[in-house]
Design an enzyme around this catalytic site. Sequence first.
Site, PDB file in Angstrom:
ATOM      1  N   PHE A 159      -5.378 -17.404  -7.857  1.00 34.44           N
ATOM      2  CA  PHE A 159      -5.074 -18.798  -8.202  1.00 34.44           C
ATOM      3  C   PHE A 159      -4.061 -18.909  -9.332  1.00 34.44           C
ATOM      4  CE2 PHE A 159      -8.100 -18.014 -11.630  1.00 34.44           C
ATOM      5  CZ  PHE A 159      -7.553 -18.751 -12.671  1.00 34.44           C
ATOM      6  N   ARG A 187      -8.032 -22.294  -4.441  1.00 31.18           N
ATOM      7  CA  ARG A 187      -8.100 -23.255  -5.555  1.00 31.18           C
ATOM      8  C   ARG A 187      -6.820 -24.072  -5.715  1.00 31.18           C
ATOM      9  NH1 ARG A 187     -12.713 -21.588  -6.698  1.00 31.18           N
ATOM     10  NH2 ARG A 187     -13.270 -19.477  -7.276  1.00 31.18           N
ATOM     11  N   SER A 236      -8.850 -10.119  -8.687  1.00 33.73           N
ATOM     12  CA  SER A 236      -9.744  -9.457  -9.640  1.00 33.73           C
ATOM     13  C   SER A 236     -10.058  -8.029  -9.179  1.00 33.73           C
ATOM     14  CB  SER A 236     -11.023 -10.268  -9.794  1.00 33.73           C
ATOM     15  OG  SER A 236     -11.604 -10.478  -8.532  1.00 33.73           O
ATOM     16  N   CYS A 291      -2.536 -12.483 -15.738  1.00 28.96           N
ATOM     17  CA  CYS A 291      -2.978 -11.087 -15.678  1.00 28.96           C
ATOM     18  C   CYS A 291      -2.353 -10.273 -16.802  1.00 28.96           C
ATOM     19  CB  CYS A 291      -2.587 -10.486 -14.340  1.00 28.96           C
ATOM     20  SG  CYS A 291      -0.825 -10.579 -14.069  1.00 28.96           S
TER      21      CYS A 291
HETATM   22  P1  NAD Z   1     -10.048 -13.424  -7.005  1.00 30.06           P
HETATM   23  O1  NAD Z   1     -10.210 -11.942  -6.919  1.00 30.06           O
HETATM   24  O2  NAD Z   1     -11.268 -14.252  -7.116  1.00 30.06           O
HETATM   25  O3  NAD Z   1      -9.272 -13.968  -5.706  1.00 30.06           O
HETATM   26  C1  NAD Z   1      -8.084 -13.379  -5.252  1.00 30.06           C
HETATM   27  C2  NAD Z   1      -7.982 -13.559  -3.742  1.00 30.06           C
HETATM   28  O4  NAD Z   1      -9.079 -12.860  -3.124  1.00 30.06           O
HETATM   29  C3  NAD Z   1      -8.073 -15.013  -3.291  1.00 30.06           C
HETATM   30  O5  NAD Z   1      -7.125 -15.240  -2.285  1.00 30.06           O
HETATM   31  C4  NAD Z   1      -9.495 -15.136  -2.764  1.00 30.06           C
HETATM   32  O6  NAD Z   1      -9.605 -16.052  -1.709  1.00 30.06           O
HETATM   33  C5  NAD Z   1      -9.808 -13.739  -2.283  1.00 30.06           C
HETATM   34  N1  NAD Z   1     -11.241 -13.399  -2.417  1.00 30.06           N
HETATM   35  C6  NAD Z   1     -12.100 -13.873  -3.359  1.00 30.06           C
HETATM   36  N2  NAD Z   1     -13.324 -13.341  -3.174  1.00 30.06           N
HETATM   37  C7  NAD Z   1     -13.233 -12.516  -2.117  1.00 30.06           C
HETATM   38  C8  NAD Z   1     -14.167 -11.667  -1.453  1.00 30.06           C
HETATM   39  N3  NAD Z   1     -15.426 -11.569  -1.848  1.00 30.06           N
HETATM   40  N4  NAD Z   1     -13.723 -10.952  -0.406  1.00 30.06           N
HETATM   41  C9  NAD Z   1     -12.444 -11.040   0.003  1.00 30.06           C
HETATM   42  N5  NAD Z   1     -11.524 -11.819  -0.592  1.00 30.06           N
HETATM   43  C10 NAD Z   1     -11.904 -12.553  -1.637  1.00 30.06           C
HETATM   44  O7  NAD Z   1      -9.032 -13.703  -8.210  1.00 30.06           O
HETATM   45  P2  NAD Z   1      -8.646 -15.098  -8.859  1.00 30.06           P
HETATM   46  O8  NAD Z   1      -9.806 -15.596  -9.668  1.00 30.06           O
HETATM   47  O9  NAD Z   1      -8.035 -15.994  -7.868  1.00 30.06           O
HETATM   48  O10 NAD Z   1      -7.475 -14.622  -9.847  1.00 30.06           O
HETATM   49  C11 NAD Z   1      -7.699 -14.102 -11.119  1.00 30.06           C
HETATM   50  C12 NAD Z   1      -7.765 -12.597 -11.100  1.00 30.06           C
HETATM   51  O11 NAD Z   1      -6.564 -12.060 -10.569  1.00 30.06           O
HETATM   52  C13 NAD Z   1      -7.875 -12.006 -12.505  1.00 30.06           C
HETATM   53  O12 NAD Z   1      -8.771 -10.925 -12.454  1.00 30.06           O
HETATM   54  C14 NAD Z   1      -6.464 -11.525 -12.804  1.00 30.06           C
HETATM   55  O13 NAD Z   1      -6.360 -10.479 -13.752  1.00 30.06           O
HETATM   56  C15 NAD Z   1      -6.046 -11.061 -11.457  1.00 30.06           C
HETATM   57  N6  NAD Z   1      -4.584 -10.991 -11.359  1.00 30.06           N
HETATM   58  C16 NAD Z   1      -4.008  -9.760 -11.413  1.00 30.06           C
HETATM   59  C17 NAD Z   1      -2.632  -9.645 -11.369  1.00 30.06           C
HETATM   60  C18 NAD Z   1      -1.978  -8.299 -11.452  1.00 30.06           C
HETATM   61  O14 NAD Z   1      -0.778  -8.265 -11.277  1.00 30.06           O
HETATM   62  N7  NAD Z   1      -2.683  -7.212 -11.664  1.00 30.06           N
HETATM   63  C19 NAD Z   1      -1.839 -10.789 -11.243  1.00 30.06           C
HETATM   64  C20 NAD Z   1      -2.459 -12.035 -11.178  1.00 30.06           C
HETATM   65  C21 NAD Z   1      -3.854 -12.118 -11.233  1.00 30.06           C
END
Ligand code: NAD
Length: 507
Positions: A159, A187, A236, A291
Site C-alpha cells: 500500500f 488499500r 512485508s 520501506c
Molecule cells: P503486505 O505484505 O501486507 O501486502 C503486500 C501485498 O501482499 C499486497 O498486495 C497484499 O494484498 C498481499 N498480501 C497480504 N497478505 C497476504 C497473504 N497472506 N498472502 C498473500 N498475499 C498477501 O504489505 P503492506 O502492509 O501493503 O506494505 C507494507 C510492507 O511492505 C512493509 O513491511 C514495508 O517494509 C514493505 N515494503 C518493502 C519495500 C522494499 O522495497 N523492501 C518497499 C515497500 C514496502
Amino acid sequence: MSPQNTTATGVRTINHFINGEETAGVGTATQPVYNPATGEVRGELRLASPEDLNTAVAAARKAADSWGDVSIARRTGILFKFRELLAANTDELARIVTGEHGKVLSDAAGEIGRGLEVVEYACGISQSAKGEYSDQVSTGIDVYSFRQPLGVVAGITPFNFPVMVPLWMAPVAIATGNAFILKPSERDPSASLFLARLWKRAGLPDGVFTVLHGGKETVDGLLTHPDVDGISFVGSTAIAKYVHETATRHGKRVQALGGAKNHAVVMPDADLDLAADHITAAAFGSAGQRCMAVSVTVAVGEAGDALMDRLVARAHDIKVANGLDPAADMGPVITPASKTRIEKIVGEAGEAGAAVLVDGRGLLVKDHEKGFFVGPTIIDGVTPAMTAYTEEIFGPVLSVVRVDSLDEAIGLVNANPYGNGTAIFTSSGANARAYTRRIKVGMVGVNVPLPVPVAWHSFGGWKDSLFGDHHIYGPDGVRFYTRGKAVTQRWPEPAQESTASFNFPSS
Ligand code: NAD
C-alpha cells in the site's frame, strides 16, 4: 462484463483492467477502500474470482506471445509516450494517491517522480538489454548471446507506494517484451487503474498491462498458475517469504522484497543540525510508512544528548493534517488497525523503561476526528529487546538507541534480521568507509538518510528484506525479466571439409 461505476449506495466501484478494458469481472466479493484522513469510505473494490484470474492470465498469455515479437523501436516508442502522459498527469494521479493513502500531495508527486525515472530507464532498453557477440571463438565459429522475455509476469505490491512500486516493475517488464499483471494493494488500488488507462492511451496493446484486484486468494492464484512465469513481490517480510517459497515451488522465477528496520548511525563528528534535519524528514515523511524510512537512530557517544535536543525540537514543528492541505508535513497512517498497533508498541516501550520524549498517541486533527492520525513520536533509550526495536513499526515513530562506539553501532545493525537501508552521518571519510564496507545491508547512505538508488542502479536489501537473487529495476530488473540465450554458430563455405570429431570440441 461492462463496469459499473457506482454501488447502490452511491459509492464508486473500483474495477479490474483486463485485456485493455475496465471490467467488474464475474466475482461478486467487494471490499471498502477508505480515505485515511477522514475515515470515510471512498470506494468499493471488486475482488477477483478464480474465473476472473483465469481470464486475466489467458489474455496476458496471448498478449505476451505477440508483444515479445514487437520491435524494440515500437516498444520504446510506446514507453516514451507513456512517460509523457505520466509526467503530464502527475497532479491528478498524486491527488488519487493522497485520497487513498493519506500521504501529503508533494510526497505523492515525489513517488510518481521516482517511478517516472524507471520509465525513463526503460525507454533506453535498446542499450541496457543488448546482447554480446564473440567472433571466431573457434575456426569458423562465432558465439552470440542475447536475452528474451520470460512471458507473463505478475507484480504484487504494497500500500505504501501505490505508483512507485508498480513502476519499479512494469516499465522494465514491458520494455523487455513481457505481459505484466499488477495485483495492487487492496488499500489504495485506484492509482493502478489510472496507470492502466495511461498505458492504453500510450498505445500499449490490450493484455500487456493488466490490473487484477484481490487478496490472498488472488495472490495464491498467481503464484501457482501454470501460465505465470515470474513473480515480483514487494511487501512485508512474512508474506515475501511465503511468496518466494510458494512461487519457487511452482517453478517460477521470483524476487520478493520484504520489510525493514533502517538504522541511521550518528557519529559525534557529524554535522548534528544536518543529521537532525535529514533524520526527521526520513523518520516522519509519509508518516514513517516507507520501506526506507529511518526508524532507528543509533546515537554514538557524545552525539546523543545534543542530537536528541535537535530531534525533539524538530518533531514538535511537524504539521500533521490531511495530505491535501498544502501546509501539511505529514498525513495519517493507513488504517485504524495500524494506528492501534503503533500506539500499543509506543506504550510497551514506555512500560519497559524507555523515555517517550515526543508522544503522538491520541492525536486528534481538527475537522478530521475520524481520521487515522498518529503524531510524530520519539522514544529515547530503546534497547534491542523492546518491541519498539524488534517490530517493524511502520508509523511515525523514531526509536533512539545509544551506543559507545562505531564498532558497537555496526554490531547492532548487523545483528538485526533486516538489511534494507541504513545511513551514517559523519564528517570522517574513514568512519564512512569502515561503515559502508562492514555493514550487512543492501543500500547504504553517507550523510544521505534515504539511499534509494537511482533507476539505472538496482534497489534491494539483504537478509530478511529480500528473498531471491535479483534486486529490482535497473540492470537487475532487466536480468530478472529476461532469460539468457547463447547461440554457437557455424556457416561453412559450401565446399569446406567437415571437421566433425568424437572428441569434445576445441579450437
Ligand atoms: P503486505 O505484505 O501486507 O501486502 C503486500 C501485498 O501482499 C499486497 O498486495 C497484499 O494484498 C498481499 N498480501 C497480504 N497478505 C497476504 C497473504 N497472506 N498472502 C498473500 N498475499 C498477501 O504489505 P503492506 O502492509 O501493503 O506494505 C507494507 C510492507 O511492505 C512493509 O513491511 C514495508 O517494509 C514493505 N515494503 C518493502 C519495500 C522494499 O522495497 N523492501 C518497499 C515497500 C514496502
